[in-house]
Enzyme design. Structure first.
Site, short mmCIF file in Angstrom:
data_model
loop_
_atom_site.label_atom_id
_atom_site.label_comp_id
_atom_site.label_asym_id
_atom_site.label_seq_id
_atom_site.Cartn_x
_atom_site.Cartn_y
_atom_site.Cartn_z
CE LYS A 164 3.09 3.28 3.26
NZ LYS A 164 3.25 3.42 4.69
CD GLU A 194 10.23 1.62 10.23
OE1 GLU A 194 10.13 2.61 9.47
OE2 GLU A 194 10.10 0.45 9.83
CG LEU A 217 8.30 2.41 4.66
CD1 LEU A 217 7.97 1.18 3.82
CD2 LEU A 217 7.04 3.14 5.06
CE1 TYR A 246 1.13 -0.35 4.38
CE2 TYR A 246 0.05 1.78 4.43
CZ TYR A 246 0.89 0.84 5.00
OH TYR A 246 1.48 1.11 6.22
C1 LIG Z 1 6.54 1.72 9.70
C2 LIG Z 1 6.59 3.06 9.07
N1 LIG Z 1 7.77 3.70 8.98
C3 LIG Z 1 7.87 4.93 8.43
C4 LIG Z 1 6.75 5.57 7.93
C5 LIG Z 1 6.91 6.94 7.31
O1 LIG Z 1 6.82 6.83 5.91
P1 LIG Z 1 6.28 8.08 5.06
O2 LIG Z 1 7.07 9.25 5.51
O3 LIG Z 1 6.57 7.71 3.65
O4 LIG Z 1 4.83 8.21 5.39
C6 LIG Z 1 5.50 4.95 7.99
C7 LIG Z 1 4.32 5.63 7.47
O5 LIG Z 1 3.22 5.18 7.55
C8 LIG Z 1 5.42 3.66 8.57
O6 LIG Z 1 4.24 3.01 8.64
#
Ligand SMILES: Cc1ncc(COP(=O)(O)O)c(C=O)c1O
Length: 280
Positions: free
Chosen positions: A148, A180, A204, A36
């Site tokens: 993701k 994270e 991610l 997603y």
């Molecule tokens: C596990 C995780 N890490 C990092 C992020 C941040 O990613 P982004 O800045 O692309 O939203 C998300 C965002 O939903 C996430 O679910």
């Protein structure tokens, strides 16, 4: 909870969300065999759209789902959903599963048509003037957190514990190191220098953290990519959580103890101003 807007898209058709139907044999439902993206939209304009499409394509390739669209068609899907939901501020959620087969089998057919679902949700404004709190939890996720994937059970359980503790997110710890947040990336500030963990299989590759680091570099801040032992995070001047719908959240308490002065810090104030200017 962010409420969905009326119009969604399923396999190329735009329709009211309440009328969208997916087979129970869809592998996204049976196996979490799906990926997603979430794209924020400000004043009708998708933010960092190219980075989100690139990560969507990367996630699809990583789990061997054939690309259902080229980049132009993804862009059209996003802009059309924004238009049909009357523009403004929203978040676009896109999910692609491996599709529905005639039964349930771990082994997948390589010619199954992927299911492409997208919807728009409200984007709620933030008030970060007093900062936010976070908790730490062991990172109990799988070994490919760079994808993701919609299979988010460990993230769901961690985020639920954070919510029960009145915290905005759980910062996940693998061994001794910060990976994270359950739904966000982590950036530290140490003496005016930004520090984050390098991208790799454990995290991610966040679109927001990449953008924030680029903005900070342009503004003259040093930025380093290093592994972050948990004690180093707890001793940092500032800790930020970043995400597409979150922006940059300044963390002022972790597990009940203050971060830095216990107030949003000066580097957050400066970089967040740049971020908001770029996002408006
Ligand atoms: C596990 C995780 N890490 C990092 C992020 C941040 O990613 P982004 O800045 O692309 O939203 C998300 C965002 O939903 C996430 O679910």
């Amino acid at each position: 909870m962010a409420q969905p807007l009326d119009i969604a898209s399923l396999n190329g058709e735009f329709l009211p969300l309440a009328e969208a139907r997916i087979s129970p044999l869809d592998r996204g439902f049976l196996f979490g065999d799906a990926i997603y993206e979430v794209i924020p939209v400000y004043a009708g304009v998708p933010h960092l759209l190219d980075a989100h499409i690139a990560r969507l394509e990367r996630s699809l390739a990583a789990i061997d789902i054939p690309l259902p669209h080229d980049a132009g068609a993804w862009r059209h899907l996003v802009t059309e959903l924004i238009r049909r939901n009357d523009g403004g501020a929203m978040a676009i959620y896109i999910q692609v599963s491996r599709g529905a087969e005639t039964g349930r089998d771990h082994v997948y057919a390589t010619d199954t048509r992927p299911t492409v679902f997208a919807m728009a949700t409200e984007l709620q404004p933030h008030d970060y003037s007093d900062g936010v709190s976070a908790i730490t939890l062991p990172d109990e996720r799988w070994a490919r957190c760079d994808i993701k994937a919609t299979a988010l059970l460990a993230n769901v359980l961690a985020r639920q514990k954070a919510a029960a503790a009145g915290a905005v997110d759980a910062i996940l710890i693998d061994g001794d190191e910060v990976t994270e947040g359950a739904v966000s990336s982590v950036i530290l500030v140490e003496q005016q220098t930004l520090v984050r963990r390098p991208h790799g299989n454990e995290v991610l590759p966040g679109t927001t953290t990449d953008h924030v680091i680029a903005l900070a570099r342009e503004a003259g801040y040093a930025c380093r990519e290093e592994l972050i032992p948990v004690q180093r995070m707890l001793a940092a001047d500032e800790v930020w959580l970043t995400g597409a719908t979150k922006g940059i959240a300044p963390v002022v308490r972790i597990d009940g103890s203050p971060v830095g002065t216990g107030r949003p810090g000066p580097v957050w104030t400066a970089v967040n101003r740049l971020y908001e200017a770029a996002a408006s």
